[in-house]
Design an enzyme around this catalytic site. Structure first.
Site, PDB file in Angstrom:
ATOM      1  N   ASP A   1      -9.323 -12.497  15.538  1.00  0.00           N
ATOM      2  CA  ASP A   1      -9.905 -13.319  16.580  1.00  0.00           C
ATOM      3  C   ASP A   1     -10.955 -14.175  15.883  1.00  0.00           C
ATOM      4  O   ASP A   1     -11.395 -13.865  14.771  1.00  0.00           O
ATOM      5  CB  ASP A   1     -10.516 -12.441  17.690  1.00  0.00           C
ATOM      6  N   TRP A   2     -11.350 -15.220  16.536  1.00  0.00           N
ATOM      7  CA  TRP A   2     -12.225 -16.205  15.865  1.00  0.00           C
ATOM      8  C   TRP A   2     -13.605 -15.590  15.594  1.00  0.00           C
ATOM      9  O   TRP A   2     -14.279 -15.125  16.510  1.00  0.00           O
ATOM     10  CB  TRP A   2     -12.299 -17.474  16.712  1.00  0.00           C
TER      11      TRP A   2
END
Ligand code: GLC
Length: 711
Positions: free
Chosen positions: A229-230
């Protein structure tokens, strides 16, 4: 889907180490890293699960694309074929805009209705979530665009999402929170899996070897790329060692430097880097087989015009008209008719009744939630206009009724009329002059969004006050609810209402869908994919959510959603699987047989009413006695069947025996032998016909897939 690809290793081996480690993190916020010497282009990744959100580089200005119903809406359609078509349409739009991977679907379980992102997820049950997500992934990847299954794993709240540690026993994790991921990966082979932000047992998912390698690859045989995920990576060396392949967004070389240093110091094997880099190269080659950036609209290919929304001419690449029609169809199939007293609905399109449409969401509809799943829709159907188009404009009055504020990303902030008292009294006056009321209510975009959780299940107070005042008029009141997750239905208005139609966050076509359903041009066929509780205090996990001292204990085990309410005999406002129709259905003659690897069930379903309609046959199974909290009754399968008036059909449901097994730790997955109870039901609390079927005990081991192992 898993076509044989040229091995990445031939050219990778010749790549200098510094370039190899560079492949393991992105180039900027949305691209993988190109490697000129290998002829490897950069692939573009974009959100999101309900439609493409392609950044233009200008804050909050996104390229327009079709805004489909959000996950909780599509989940309520119980229609895998529809999910597949939506996935395919999003894939086609990705290709048109030059995007190679769509960051969805989100399939996290709904542990508590307070989770701010529940609108993005399909269900509280893994069988339903997996059934829809498998089809959605098939649809996307049939266009050559990658799907990205997220968020792996146990990301069930937004509070402290990047640091919270989920404290959970392995059985609960495997049987409930990982199960939908296992089924989708096994059935549809998504080319990407996104690891979640949170910790599990104190270890971040982005660097969790058991999660990313032992379970995902060695047991399930996943052969794609694990993307973070970012900003979910805290230690790039530990992440790569654990099985993460691609860190997003790029870190301008910081992670590459750390990886190089680790290799040189001997704390990271170069083979581990080769393995991850090989997966990234295979992924890019799979989505860009022609070895170059896919041709999108001229403005994209030229790279110019970022931030300039596409012209109508360029939208033709998206086939916006056909996809808008699909968005309408999806919204129609997802809406759930919760209540319909004295057949108040459908309204008669030709009658002369004066109608008062009340509520700002009738003019600026809630179509999506807040956060990364937002979409700049190609167009938005307005419910009020759609109602006037059917009923005739001059018999339909309107009043805003309450302050709506900023309703959706797609809008510039509205000139807000925020005097609640004045709006309310104006609405009551408008309603007093009408024969029938249609009241649009629901949650605000701030109530359900990524990065924050809800603090209550209540509708906004202004809306509740208005609903109570309107109910006091004693006129037939139809309430249309726009919410991505359950709300408390205050008896003061709910019990006085004639009907309640849940349209969820129904996407850009929901306005037309709602009007068609209200006037019977379409027949509601949605069913709840999440239980609607009476009150917050009844909900699972309420004692431990959102955790303390950085930890949240999933003490309720596998008992979330209907499992929780059933185990406690708690009344609910509307049960999992509930939804009314304008026709009626009967079930009989359930036949259940166990083949070598599946339970095959056939049930005759008849449409006993006067309208065509679709029924969702739900199959619930209970393992052999003794009943125990560890072995609750659960959804084993489902099928949606369109039936003409008077039509009868045997609806078939096939349940792999592996899906009925439970985690027996050292023995792996085990199917309990004995007499199982099989129920065909119209909701989790409306069993129509049942039977008993004998299944032999059977072990499935630990899911090692033949020839799998870490690729
Ligand atoms: C966000 C979300 C994830 C999304 C990603 C890129 O934080 O958690 O679902 O795909 O970052 O926007």
């Amino acid at each position: 889907v898993n076509e044989i690809l040229p091995p990445a290793s031939d050219t990778l081996a010749r790549l200098p180490l510094a370039e190899k480690v560079g492949l393991l993190s992105g180039d900027g916020p949305w691209h993988t890293r190109a490697v000129e010497s290998m002829g490897l282009p950069a692939a573009e990744l974009s959100d999101g699960p309900h439609g493409l959100r392609t950044e233009t580089g200008i804050d909050m200005v996104w390229l327009p694309s079709t805004g489909f119903p959000t996950g909780s809406a599509l989940g309520s359609s119980w229609d895998p074929d529809l999910a597949r078509r939506v996935g395919r349409a999003i894939g086609e739009e990705a290709r048109a805009l030059g995007v190679q991977a769509v960051l969805g679907p989100g399939i996290n379980m709904k542990r508590t209705p307070l989770c701010g992102r529940n609108f993005e997820y399909f269900s509280e049950d893994p069988a339903l979530a997996a059934g829809l997500a498998t089809a959605w992934v098939d649809g996307i990847q049939s266009t050559g665009v990658a799907a990205c299954l997220k968020h792996f794993a146990a990301n069930n709240q937004e509070t402290h999402r990047t640091e919270i540690s989920v404290e959970i026993d392995e059985t609960t994790l495997r049987e409930l929170y990982l199960e939908a991921f296992r089924r989708v990966i096994t059935a549809a082979s998504p080319w990407l899996v996104m690891c979640s932000y949170n910790r599990i047992g104190g270890v971040h998912a982005s660097q969790h070897p058991w999660l990313l390698t032992t379970v995902l690859r060695e047991e399930w045989g996943f052969d794609g790329v694990v993307v973070s995920d970012w900003d979910a990576v805290h230690d790039p060396v530990a992440a790569v060692r654990a099985g993460l392949d691609l860190e997003m967004p790029g870190t301008e070389g910081r992670s590459a430097a750390a990886l190089l240093a680790a290799i040189e110091s001997g704390t990271l094997d170069e083979e581990t880097v080769d393995r991850a880099a090989g997966r990234v190269v295979r992924f890019v080659r799979r989505v860009l087989p022609e070895g170059r950036q896919a041709d999108g609209p001229a403005v994209r290919a030229a790279g110019a015009g970022r931030g300039v929304p596409l012209s109508d001419a360029q939208l033709v690449d998206i086939d916006a008209a056909a996809h808008h029609q699909l968005a309408r169809e999806a919204a129609t199939a997802s809406a759930v008719l919760l209540r319909n007293q004295r057949r108040s609905l459908p309204l008669d399109p030709d009658a002369s009744q004066r109608i008062a449409v009340i509520g700002g969401y009738a003019t600026t509809p809630r179509i999506q939630g807040g956060g990364s799943s937002g979409v700049a829709p190609t167009r938005v159907d307005q419910p009020l206009a759609a109602i006037r188009a059917i009923a005739g404009p001059d018999r339909v009055a309107y009043a805003q009724g309450y302050p709506t504020g900023w309703t959706n990303y797609y809008q510039e902030a509205e000139p807000v009329r925020d005097d609640a008292a004045a709006l309310r009294s104006e609405a009551v006056r408008t309603a007093a002059a009408a024969d029938v009321l249609i009241v649009f209510a629901g949650l605000r975009i701030a109530d359900e969004s990524e990065a924050s959780d809800r603090h209550s299940l209540d509708l906004p107070a202004d809306q509740v006050r208005l609903l109570v005042d309107l109910a006091a008029l004693g006129k037939p009141m139809v309430v249309v609810l726009a919410a991505g997750s359950p709300v408390v239905l205050d008896p003061a208005w709910h019990d006085a209402s004639a009907a309640v139609l849940l349209t969820h966050l129904g996407g850009q076509g929901a306005g037309t869908a709602t009007a068609a359903l209200l006037f019977g041009l379409a027949n509601p066929s949605g069913r709840l994919a999440e239980t609607w509780p009476v009150r917050l205090a009844d909900t699972p996990g309420i004692e431990t959510f959102p955790g303390s001292d950085g930890r949240v204990h999933y003490g309720e085990g596998i008992q979330i959603g209907y499992r929780w309410y059933d185990a406690r005999g708690v009344d609910v406002a509307y049960p999992f699987g509930h939804g009314l129709s304008y026709t009626s259905f009967e079930y009989d003659s359930l036949v259940a047989d166990a083949s070598d690897d599946a339970l095959e069930v056939g049930v005759r379903v008849s449409n006993t009413g006067a309208r065509p309609g679709a029924e969702v046959l739900q199959l619930y199974v209970t393992p052999p006695p003794p009943p125990s909290p560890r072995r609750p009754r659960s959804l084993a399968g489902f099928a949606k069947a369109e039936l003409a008036p008077g039509e009868s059909r045997v609806v078939q449901v096939r349940v792999p025996l592996r899906d009925l097994s439970h985690w027996a730790s050292d023995r792996g997955w085990l199917l309990t032998g004995g007499d199982w109870r099989v129920e065909a039901a119209a909701s989790s609390r409306d069993t129509r016909v049942a039977a008993s079927v004998h299944l032999g005990e059977r072990g499935f081991g630990r899911d090692h897939r033949e020839g799998s192992g870490p690729s």
